[in-house]
Design an enzyme around this catalytic site. Structure first.
Site, PDB file in Angstrom:
ATOM      1  CD  GLU A  12      -3.047  -1.278   2.183  1.00  0.00           C
ATOM      2  OE1 GLU A  12      -4.059  -1.626   2.104  1.00  0.00           O
ATOM      3  OE2 GLU A  12      -2.338  -1.105   3.473  1.00  0.00           O
ATOM      4  CG  ASP A 196     -11.779  -8.100  -0.865  1.00  0.00           C
ATOM      5  OD1 ASP A 196     -12.812  -8.449  -0.343  1.00  0.00           O
ATOM      6  OD2 ASP A 196     -10.939  -7.460  -0.665  1.00  0.00           O
TER       7      ASP A 196
HETATM    8  N1  SAH Z   1      -2.708 -11.260   2.577  1.00  0.00           N
HETATM    9  C1  SAH Z   1      -2.281 -10.865   3.566  1.00  0.00           C
HETATM   10  C2  SAH Z   1      -3.376 -10.450   4.733  1.00  0.00           C
HETATM   11  C3  SAH Z   1      -4.529  -9.327   3.974  1.00  0.00           C
HETATM   12  S1  SAH Z   1      -5.730  -9.080   5.107  1.00  0.00           S
HETATM   13  C4  SAH Z   1      -1.236 -11.830   4.333  1.00  0.00           C
HETATM   14  O1  SAH Z   1      -1.373 -12.915   3.949  1.00  0.00           O
HETATM   15  O2  SAH Z   1      -0.294 -11.568   5.033  1.00  0.00           O
HETATM   16  C5  SAH Z   1      -6.483  -7.860   4.139  1.00  0.00           C
HETATM   17  C6  SAH Z   1      -5.942  -6.378   4.285  1.00  0.00           C
HETATM   18  O3  SAH Z   1      -6.683  -5.396   3.366  1.00  0.00           O
HETATM   19  C7  SAH Z   1      -6.170  -5.543   5.648  1.00  0.00           C
HETATM   20  O4  SAH Z   1      -5.338  -4.532   5.867  1.00  0.00           O
HETATM   21  C8  SAH Z   1      -7.724  -4.859   5.301  1.00  0.00           C
HETATM   22  O5  SAH Z   1      -7.639  -3.616   5.599  1.00  0.00           O
HETATM   23  C9  SAH Z   1      -7.894  -4.843   3.821  1.00  0.00           C
HETATM   24  N2  SAH Z   1      -8.951  -5.468   3.331  1.00  0.00           N
HETATM   25  C10 SAH Z   1      -9.253  -5.977   2.114  1.00  0.00           C
HETATM   26  N3  SAH Z   1     -10.230  -6.652   1.813  1.00  0.00           N
HETATM   27  C11 SAH Z   1     -10.734  -6.807   2.881  1.00  0.00           C
HETATM   28  C12 SAH Z   1     -11.931  -7.717   3.472  1.00  0.00           C
HETATM   29  N4  SAH Z   1     -12.711  -8.340   2.532  1.00  0.00           N
HETATM   30  N5  SAH Z   1     -12.085  -7.711   4.833  1.00  0.00           N
HETATM   31  C13 SAH Z   1     -11.171  -7.200   5.693  1.00  0.00           C
HETATM   32  N6  SAH Z   1     -10.276  -6.383   5.090  1.00  0.00           N
HETATM   33  C14 SAH Z   1      -9.953  -6.290   4.089  1.00  0.00           C
END
Ligand code: SAH
Length: 228
Positions: A12, A196
């Protein structure tokens, strides 16, 4: 002015560092803070790591230790409002913690004693965002962001958050960053690009679109700095 630009994940803020090129790295609290100059402002850029605890800590450090006078958040989120599609960007009108539940005491979901359910964001910065969007022909919508320490990828949970809080998008940091800034009296702006749709398979879309949409949000926020 000294402006903090905060994200939750490295993807980000990477577009910002790529664009700025020249920055100093300060290591603190098991994290890195990137100090740069841009358009007459001092920037302190960081990613907190995901979730409300990490984002609370980093937002507080940006204000208390690095003395930032304003905070801009850039990141990605899951859409709750069916009008929001992957790649759309939105600014946050208010935040709520969807996983905060003391309803056993008769309070509404998300209620924080002494604060209430929603935290409103800064009207002035939201207005500046609208101007920046209009100047660049970008379709920018405002919406309620629901934050919680869960990745939402389930239609039932999604519908519950959407209908309980009348929320437009879901993520994991906005409400905590908002609460820190509001409490410390620091103007703040929370921008999110949709990665998403928070339903089944959201994790696949997230991985596929993260880089591309994170870039949109970061570019927008840096563009805003020119108007501050
Ligand atoms: N892929 C990462 C984890 C991502 S968690 C890993 O494996 O380490 C998701 C991140 O994107 C968080 O920072 C949150 O703020 C945002 N986000 C995007 N879509 C989301 C969703 N459907 N639910 C919750 N957070 C979401």
């Amino acid at each position: 002015m000294k402006i903090a630009i905060l994200g939750a994940m490295s993807d980000e803020i990477a577009p910002l560092l790529d664009k700025l090129q020249n920055y100093e790295t300060v290591k603190y609290a098991k994290n890195e803070f990137y100090l740069a100059k841009y358009k007459n402002h001092d920037l302190v850029i960081a990613y907190s790591k995901i979730g409300k605890v990490n984002s609370t800590l980093t937002a507080t450090l940006l204000i208390e230790k690095f003395k930032c006078e304003m905070l801009l958040f850039t990141g990605v989120a899951g859409a709750l409002n069916e009008k929001l599609k992957i790649g759309d960007i939105l600014y946050t009108t208010s935040t709520v913690q969807h996983d905060l539940d003391i309803s056993a005491f008769g309070h509404p979901y998300g209620y924080v004693p002494g604060i209430n359910v929603y935290e409103k964001t800064d009207d002035k910065l939201n207005e500046i965002a609208k101007i920046v969007a209009a100047k660049n022909g970008i379709n920018l919508v405002g919406g309620v962001i629901a934050s919680g320490d869960q990745f939402i990828c389930d239609p039932v949970k999604k519908e519950w958050i959407k209908s309980t809080f009348d929320a437009d998008a879901v993520e994991m940091e906005g409400a905590s960053v908002g609460q820190v800034c509001a409490t410390l009296d620091i103007p703040y702006f929370l921008m999110r690009a949709i990665s998403d749709e928070a339903n089944g398979g959201a994790e696949i879309d997230f991985d596929k679109f993260l880089e591309e949409v994170a870039q949109k949000s970061a570019k927008f926020v840096l563009g805003m700095v020119e108007y501050l």
